[in-house]
Each structure stands twice: as C-alpha cells, then as structure tokens.
Scaffold this active site. Structure first.
Site, PDB file in Angstrom:
ATOM      1  N   HIS A 132       0.813  -1.230  -0.074  1.00  0.00           N
ATOM      2  CA  HIS A 132      -0.105  -0.037   0.077  1.00  0.00           C
ATOM      3  C   HIS A 132       0.908   1.267   0.094  1.00  0.00           C
ATOM      4  CE1 HIS A 132      -3.674   2.518   0.706  1.00  0.00           C
ATOM      5  NE2 HIS A 132      -2.779   3.010   1.397  1.00  0.00           N
ATOM      6  N   CYS A 133       0.648   2.102  -0.777  1.00  0.00           N
ATOM      7  CA  CYS A 133       1.749   3.192  -1.275  1.00  0.00           C
ATOM      8  C   CYS A 133       0.994   4.583  -0.654  1.00  0.00           C
ATOM      9  CB  CYS A 133       2.054   3.552  -2.677  1.00  0.00           C
ATOM     10  SG  CYS A 133       3.052   4.821  -3.016  1.00  0.00           S
TER      11      CYS A 133
END
Length: 277
Positions: A132-133
């Site tokens: 997850h960025c």
C-alpha cells in the site's frame, strides 16, 4: 469531513499536484534554460518539458484512482455461492493439488487466491498484492503495478530534467545574503526535486529488481510468514520464469494469472530436475 478527506486520499493527491505545478512554475519563471529558450523563441524544449510533466501527473492519477485488483465484495460472494459468480473468480479459488491450502481472509471472509493479501488501509483483499503506497493513497496490485512502474520511470525523467533546469538557473551573488535572495525559490525547488529524485530512483530500482525475479514487495519482506514461500528453499521462487519472461509477462501480458497453476507446475518440475541430476 476532514477524516473522510484524509481517507479518500484527496489531500495527498491535491498536495502532490500543487507541488508539481508550483515547482514547474518556478522553473519557467526563473532565469533557467527554459526561460532563456522562451526568450529566444525556441519553444520545443519548454513544450516537451511541460508535456512530460503533464504526462507524469496523468499517470499519477491513473495509478492512484484505478482498481489495483480488489477481490469480490460480500454481495458478489453471495451470488457466487448461488451459482451467479464469475467463472474466473471461482476457478481462482479452487485449491490445486500439490499447493498449500488457500487461506480465508479474517476481514473479508473471502478465500484468497495465491499471492493475494488483505490491505487494512483500503479494507479489501488485493490480487498479487505488492504494497500500500501512501504516496498515491492506493494499493499497488495486479492491475496497476505495471502502471506504477511506468509512472516511476516517467517521474524520474521529469525530476532529473527538472534538476538540470534548476541548476542552470542558479546565479552568482556579491554576498551570501544577495545570493540567497536571488536564488531562494530556485534553491527550494532544487531541494524538493533532489529529494524526490533520490526516492523515485530507489523505488524504481527496487521494483525493477523485484519484477525481474517475479516477486512482490510483500513476498520479499515477509517470505518467512507466507505459507506458499516459507517451505521453499532460501533463494527459491516458485514464480520465477527467468528475467526476460518475467519482464515480458509483467509489462506485456494483461490478464489475470492463475498463480496456483504456476506454483503447481513449478512444484512438479523441481522434483524431476533433481531426479535428472
């Protein structure tokens, strides 16, 4: 309302966009190579730089807003049990012989296909989950991973070009005070571009390496906790098909991969290879 804005990633995306165009505006207004080209009537390089910046912003929003590979919702699961689900989804959830048993997500209550993981931030299970960025406020998964790498490549080109442009505009001064006054905004832009250049270069290098061995960030960092990897050899990757094939599949093949079948095929080939030796 403020919490909903943070959850949706609205502020992050607006902040990235504003910062991009503010830095671009500084480079155009200051006495840089871009400004000098405009004054000479040579508009090709300024136009190319502007279009490259625009492309990076469009790619950013594409990666940030697109579905990274979210799995079916509870409603779709109910329809699947009633015989109305997608054949592709049903097939991907059938455990294959000689593969580790597929686990059920404790949050979504979905049986996860191999290489899928639940993201607590997005509150969905994501196919071929990478990470997850927070930069894009979205997961990087099966559907948007290639576009994330393309975005990093374009963004790196923009940053390196912007770094060169910013350096070309630094002017000398009689005293330090006058020098800082003349170059203050440009030095701030130079610092931002320099930091982001290092970060993007590191990210791009890491992702290209992982793609070349067909491994995700999650698998690389948590190998010892993943059921289908922890029983493999220390350096063995059941999904690795060689650098060329891995890169070709990643950038050129746009389809849902049945990783259970890939794993099973590799598991059956490895014993044969050992026997032949």
């Amino acid at each position: 309302m403020v919490q909903s804005l943070f959850r949706s990633g609205f502020l992050v995306r607006v902040g990235h966009t504003v910062l991009t165009w503010v830095v671009t505006l500084i480079l155009f207004l200051h006495n840089t190579d871009l400004r000098r080209c405009e004054e000479r009537g040579e508009l090709l390089l300024p136009a190319l730089f502007f279009l490259l910046v625009l492309l990076s912003v469009l790619l950013y929003f594409t990666v940030s807003l697109m579905d990274p590979g979210f799995m079916l919702t509870h409603i779709c699961v109910f329809r699947m049990r009633a015989g109305e689900g997608s054949d592709e989804e049903m097939e991907s959830m059938i455990p294959q012989p000689s593969t580790p048993r597929l686990r059920r997500c404790g949050f979504c209550l979905l049986q996860q296909p191999m290489r899928a993981k639940h993201c607590k931030t997005c509150k969905h299970c994501v196919r071929r989950f990478d990470h997850h960025c927070p930069w894009i406020e979205n997961c990087v998964g099966e559907r948007n991973h290639r576009w994330f790498v393309v975005y990093l490549l374009v963004q790196l080109l923009v940053l390196l070009w912007a770094l060169h442009i910013a350096l070309s505009g630094v002017s000398p001064g009689v005293t330090w005070d006058l020098w800082f006054r003349a170059n203050g905004f440009l030095l701030a832009a130079l610092a931002v571009v320099g930091v982001f250049s290092g970060v993007v270069l590191l990210l791009l290098g890491c992702h290209l390496y992982l793609v070349s061995i067909n491994c995700t960030t999650w698998e690389f960092m948590s190998r010892h906790r993943i059921s289908y990897l922890k029983n493999c050899g220390g350096e063995e990757n059941p999904f690795d098909r060689g650098v060329f094939c891995n890169l070709w599949d990643f950038f050129c093949i746009c389809r849902t991969v049945m990783w259970e079948q890939v794993y099973q095929k590799n598991a059956t080939e490895v014993p044969h290879n050992h026997e032949s030796k």
